[in-house]
Enzyme design. Structure first.
Site, PDB file in Angstrom:
ATOM      1  N   ASP A 220      26.402  25.733  42.027  1.00 21.90           N
ATOM      2  CA  ASP A 220      26.976  24.534  42.647  1.00 21.90           C
ATOM      3  C   ASP A 220      26.051  23.356  42.353  1.00 21.90           C
ATOM      4  O   ASP A 220      24.828  23.473  42.467  1.00 21.90           O
ATOM      5  CB  ASP A 220      27.080  24.781  44.169  1.00 21.90           C
TER       6      ASP A 220
ATOM      7  N   ASP B  31      28.658  21.298  47.844  1.00 17.24           N
ATOM      8  CA  ASP B  31      29.840  21.624  48.656  1.00 17.24           C
ATOM      9  C   ASP B  31      30.021  23.134  48.837  1.00 17.24           C
ATOM     10  O   ASP B  31      31.013  23.586  49.409  1.00 17.24           O
ATOM     11  CB  ASP B  31      31.116  20.990  48.079  1.00 17.24           C
TER      12      ASP B  31
ATOM     13  N   ASP C 118      30.529  24.840  40.218  1.00 19.40           N
ATOM     14  CA  ASP C 118      31.314  23.841  39.491  1.00 19.40           C
ATOM     15  C   ASP C 118      30.834  23.720  38.043  1.00 19.40           C
ATOM     16  O   ASP C 118      29.865  24.369  37.636  1.00 19.40           O
ATOM     17  CB  ASP C 118      31.263  22.491  40.218  1.00 19.40           C
TER      18      ASP C 118
ATOM     19  N   ASP D 226      40.691  31.285  30.437  1.00 24.35           N
ATOM     20  CA  ASP D 226      41.685  32.163  31.034  1.00 24.35           C
ATOM     21  C   ASP D 226      43.046  31.471  30.918  1.00 24.35           C
ATOM     22  O   ASP D 226      43.158  30.281  31.206  1.00 24.35           O
ATOM     23  CB  ASP D 226      41.348  32.351  32.530  1.00 24.35           C
TER      24      ASP D 226
ATOM     25  N   ASP E 282      45.828  36.443  31.118  1.00 22.69           N
ATOM     26  CA  ASP E 282      45.796  37.068  32.439  1.00 22.69           C
ATOM     27  C   ASP E 282      47.099  37.806  32.747  1.00 22.69           C
ATOM     28  O   ASP E 282      48.185  37.215  32.653  1.00 22.69           O
ATOM     29  CB  ASP E 282      45.575  35.959  33.478  1.00 22.69           C
TER      30      ASP E 282
ATOM     31  N   GLU F  65      44.668  41.051  29.079  1.00 22.13           N
ATOM     32  CA  GLU F  65      44.224  41.846  30.214  1.00 22.13           C
ATOM     33  C   GLU F  65      45.206  43.007  30.331  1.00 22.13           C
ATOM     34  O   GLU F  65      46.380  42.813  30.635  1.00 22.13           O
ATOM     35  CB  GLU F  65      44.239  41.021  31.506  1.00 22.13           C
TER      36      GLU F  65
ATOM     37  N   HIS G 115      35.363  40.192  37.473  1.00 18.95           N
ATOM     38  CA  HIS G 115      35.545  39.570  38.794  1.00 18.95           C
ATOM     39  C   HIS G 115      36.563  40.320  39.663  1.00 18.95           C
ATOM     40  O   HIS G 115      36.739  39.969  40.824  1.00 18.95           O
ATOM     41  CB  HIS G 115      36.012  38.132  38.592  1.00 18.95           C
ATOM     42  N   ASP G 116      37.254  41.305  39.077  1.00 16.48           N
ATOM     43  CA  ASP G 116      38.223  42.084  39.854  1.00 16.48           C
ATOM     44  C   ASP G 116      37.660  43.430  40.281  1.00 16.48           C
ATOM     45  O   ASP G 116      38.401  44.276  40.806  1.00 16.48           O
ATOM     46  CB  ASP G 116      39.498  42.338  39.024  1.00 16.48           C
TER      47      ASP G 116
HETATM   48  C1  GLC Z   1      44.373  39.154  36.978  1.00 18.33           C
HETATM   49  C2  GLC Z   1      43.075  38.488  37.379  1.00 18.33           C
HETATM   50  C3  GLC Z   1      42.925  38.552  38.859  1.00 18.33           C
HETATM   51  C4  GLC Z   1      44.084  37.818  39.475  1.00 18.33           C
HETATM   52  C5  GLC Z   1      45.400  38.384  38.991  1.00 18.33           C
HETATM   53  C6  GLC Z   1      46.523  37.471  39.315  1.00 18.33           C
HETATM   54  O1  GLC Z   1      44.356  40.502  37.245  1.00 18.33           O
HETATM   55  O2  GLC Z   1      42.007  39.085  36.711  1.00 18.33           O
HETATM   56  O3  GLC Z   1      41.724  38.013  39.309  1.00 18.33           O
HETATM   57  O4  GLC Z   1      43.998  37.898  40.861  1.00 18.33           O
HETATM   58  O5  GLC Z   1      45.435  38.524  37.597  1.00 18.33           O
HETATM   59  O6  GLC Z   1      46.417  36.319  38.546  1.00 18.33           O
END
Ligand code: GLC
Length: 689
Positions: free
Chosen positions: A116, A120, A124, A193, A295, A349, A415-416
């Site tokens: 950051d 905030d 960013d 993305d 995605d 993905e 991140h998932d």
């Molecule tokens: C993909 C992303 C995930 C998101 C989902 C819906 O799986 O990696 O983070 O929540 O799509 O967009």
């Protein structure tokens, strides 16, 4: 630490490993000698090879004149050796089509949690800009940024309300341009993305679409008129009731949302929508970005007749929702309209349900995408643990399915997912470092493009959240609510979420031991991991044996050996070993051997290799790797979570006993018949003299 040596070959002779700077001239000469050629360039190659052959002869004559007694028959041997090498190259000419995106090392940044800059509490773009030199220092060659577009943040940016604008929390378009420039100046590419299976319900298209049944944007989304009754059940991954149809009274119709209720699915069946998406893609490629991660795209096409799924399978997401309708047609169109016009990479993905699905997405002759990431591997780790046998079976199966054709990414976290070390390794203090380094070794020595998640280079661990209020992820929160509504045992559910929640991987990046780990001067949007005082960049930069410095060495190793570590053949050894994953990577007669102990105990492995003759390139136990305890029986001991990477610097290839070690079968007898058995050592002497 032993630095990675370069290994050179002349003809069939294996030259002992030497560091490049010891013999710079010899190195250049040898590089010329071993220059590979492709079969399709045969006429040119033959010319080059003839001139190389003549050069060898001249050299042989010269050396014979200098030391005639030593070099009887030397010219003949040299020439014969050279011919054999040429034949050898024919036998194993690489079929791989080399590409920058195959050689890339992609580092994923979760912008909300990275740095950051304005206090905030939300990461960013200016924050990332301030850390560009850190990215450079890692040695990575590409960054994948999670969505930075305008969004109401129901799903942290995966609900886009304007595809051509930057999310306010993250900054401005000027910040984006500065970031892109800064990355490019440092030789780092940028992958964005692309979230176009769905948009936000706050996107102007959806506002229009829902306003009336006759609106020109109505057909941008999937609607089911309520007078036709309830639509056939579709499952939603993020919905609090797992129901993908949301009733909207304004037009007395249901809209479809595979993800949250605020993420309506776009209707790819509509050509107008597709053209809108291609225009958005061009908007970003014209700015100079280097790729897209598509995605959830495997779900983009639908069977819009909405057949009823067999009972019990309504929630089988992978089998019933992925790769439906005309998905491949849309991808081919996207490729023609956008992807083929730029030197950019594209990654899906998800890779569908079968290898055939995966191949159809990524095989070059399909003209769709460059690569996909398959989930079977990353899904292995469960709260109750996982089997190493299963792990290696899955990864080697995927590798061999794409060995000849197509390309995949390789990853263990994003991140998932919860944190790599907490899921696949062991985050107890005594094992965290070793197991995290071991897992990084796996990713960086496998075939495929590594996608490496920010913070894993430090061995960051799961968040340790215990109360629902600490979680921020809508999937986690809605899963908990679903459990509440359906009367599940909430203690068990919470325990599972503590392990699996996506928030585990989303806590602020740990820069130093100051307040909030140096991530923000404000209140972070999600709690900082309690262990930031010990696990952080500042501490690890000072420690030569840290996870961070080990990761940098791995990056260097991969970059120094692309033929082996990016493109080389993968062979799993000792398949039945329940603790150790061991494999070779090989190319053009060179091999590396990778030994990884996935267990928290000392474990043994038996492989057909004499490691006393191999060179250790890297080990996560620094100067004290476990003992080689029985060279005769080729049984070796590895410490808990030990990782070792060897290369073979001797005349014998320790894993095959193939003295030529060329990756094709040439046993001693064949060599004797060729009269070449003793010939291969001469080149070593040639260099040393
Ligand atoms: C993909 C992303 C995930 C998101 C989902 C819906 O799986 O990696 O983070 O929540 O799509 O967009």
């Amino acid at each position: 630490m032993i630095g990675p040596p370069s290994i050179w070959y002349v003809g069939n002779g294996r030259v002992a490993a030497k560091r490049q700077n010891e013999f710079p001239k010899a190195s250049r000469f040898l590089a010329f000698c071993k220059k590979p050629f492709l079969p399709k360039q045969l006429p040119i190659s033959l010319g080059i090879d003839l001139s190389r052959g003549i050069l060898f002869c001249i050299l042989g004559v010269y050396l014979s004149a200098m030391q005639p007694h030593t070099f009887h028959g030397f010219i003949f041997l040299l020439f014969l050796g050279y011919c054999t090498q040429v034949c050898g190259q024919f036998e194993q000419s690489p079929t791989v089509n080399k590409k920058w995106w195959k050689e890339a090392i992609v580092y994923q940044i979760y912008p909300r949690s990275f740095q950051d800059s304005d206090g905030d509490g939300v990461g960013d773009l200016k924050g990332i800009i301030s850390r560009l030199d850190y990215l450079k220092s890692l040695g990575i060659t590409a960054v994948w940024l999670n969505p930075i577009y305008s969004s109401p943040n129901d799903d942290n940016g995966y609900d886009v309300s304007d595809y051509r604008a930057i999310m306010k929390d993250f900054g401005t378009m000027a910040d984006f341009e500065e970031l892109l420039k800064g990355l490019h100046e440092r030789g780092i590419k940028l992958v964005m993305d692309l979230v176009v299976n769905h948009s936000s319900d706050e996107h102007e298209w959806f506002r229009q679409s829902r306003s009336s049944r006759n609106n020109p944007y109505r057909n941008y989304y999937h609607w089911w008129n309520a007078e036709n009754g309830k639509p056939p059940y579709r499952c939603s991954l993020f919905d609090v009731n797992h129901d993908a149809w949301k009733y909207d009274s304004l037009t007395n119709a249901y809209y479809l949302h595979y993800f949250s209720v605020k993420q309506p699915d776009l209707k790819w069946e509509n050509p107008k929508l597709r053209q809108e998406v291609y225009a958005i893609m061009k908007f970003w490629t014209d700015k100079g970005i280097d790729g897209f991660r598509l995605d959830a795209f495997q779900f983009a096409a639908k069977d819009t007749t909405y057949p009823i799924f067999p009972k019990g399978f309504e929630r089988d997401f992978v089998n019933y929702y992925a790769i439906q309708g005309n998905l491949h047609g849309y991808l081919q169109e996207m490729n023609k309209e956008v992807l083929s016009k730029y030197d950019i990479m594209s990654v899906a993905e998800g890779a569908g349900n079968t290898f055939e699905d995966g191949h159809n997405l990524v095989d070059e002759d399909r003209r769709e995408l460059n690569m996909a990431y398959a989930f079977e591997g990353v899904d292995i780790a469960k709260p109750e643990g996982y089997s190493v046998l299963h792990f290696k079976e899955v990864f080697s199966r995927w590798d061999s399915a794409f060995a000849e054709k197509g390309w995949l990414s390789i990853f263990l976290a994003n991140h998932d997912q919860a944190r790599m070390v907490s899921r696949f390794g062991n985050d107890r203090p005594e094992f965290r470092e070793a197991s995290s380094k071991m897992l990084s070794t796996f990713i960086m020595t496998m075939r495929g493009t590594p996608f490496y998640y920010n913070g894993d280079e430090l061995g960051m661990t799961n968040a340790g959240f215990e109360r629902l209020e600490e979680f921020r992820d809508l999937q986690t929160i809605n899963e908990f609510r679903y459990a509440q509504n359906t009367g599940a045992d909430l203690k068990i559910v919470m325990k599972r979420l503590q392990f699996t929640s996506r928030d585990n991987g989303r806590t602020p990046f740990q820069w130093d031991a100051t307040a909030n780990a140096g991530f923000t001067t404000g209140t972070p949007w999600i709690k900082v991991n309690y262990n930031y005082r010990t696990i952080n960049v500042a501490a690890q930069q000072k420690d030569p044996n840290s996870c961070l410095n080990y990761f940098k060495q791995l990056v260097k190793l991969r970059q120094e050996h692309p033929d082996l570590l990016v493109y080389g053949k993968f062979t799993l050894l000792d398949k039945e070993n329940p603790n150790i994953v061991v494999y070779t990577r090989e190319s053009q007669g060179r091999k590396m051997l990778i030994l990884l102990n996935f267990s928290d105990t000392i474990a043994k492995v038996t492989i057909p290799a004499d490691l006393s003759t191999a060179t250790l390139l890297l080990s996560n136990y620094q100067n004290k790797p476990a003992h080689i305890n029985n060279v005769q029986s080729h049984t070796y001991t590895l410490l808990p979570y030990e990782a070792r990477v060897y290369t073979f610097s001797t005349e014998r290839d320790p894993t095959t006993n193939d003295i030529w070690g060329r990756g094709i079968h040439r046993d001693n007898a064949t060599m004797m018949r060729c009269g070449m058995y003793k010939g291969h050592g001469l080149y070593v002497r040639l260099i040393k003299n």
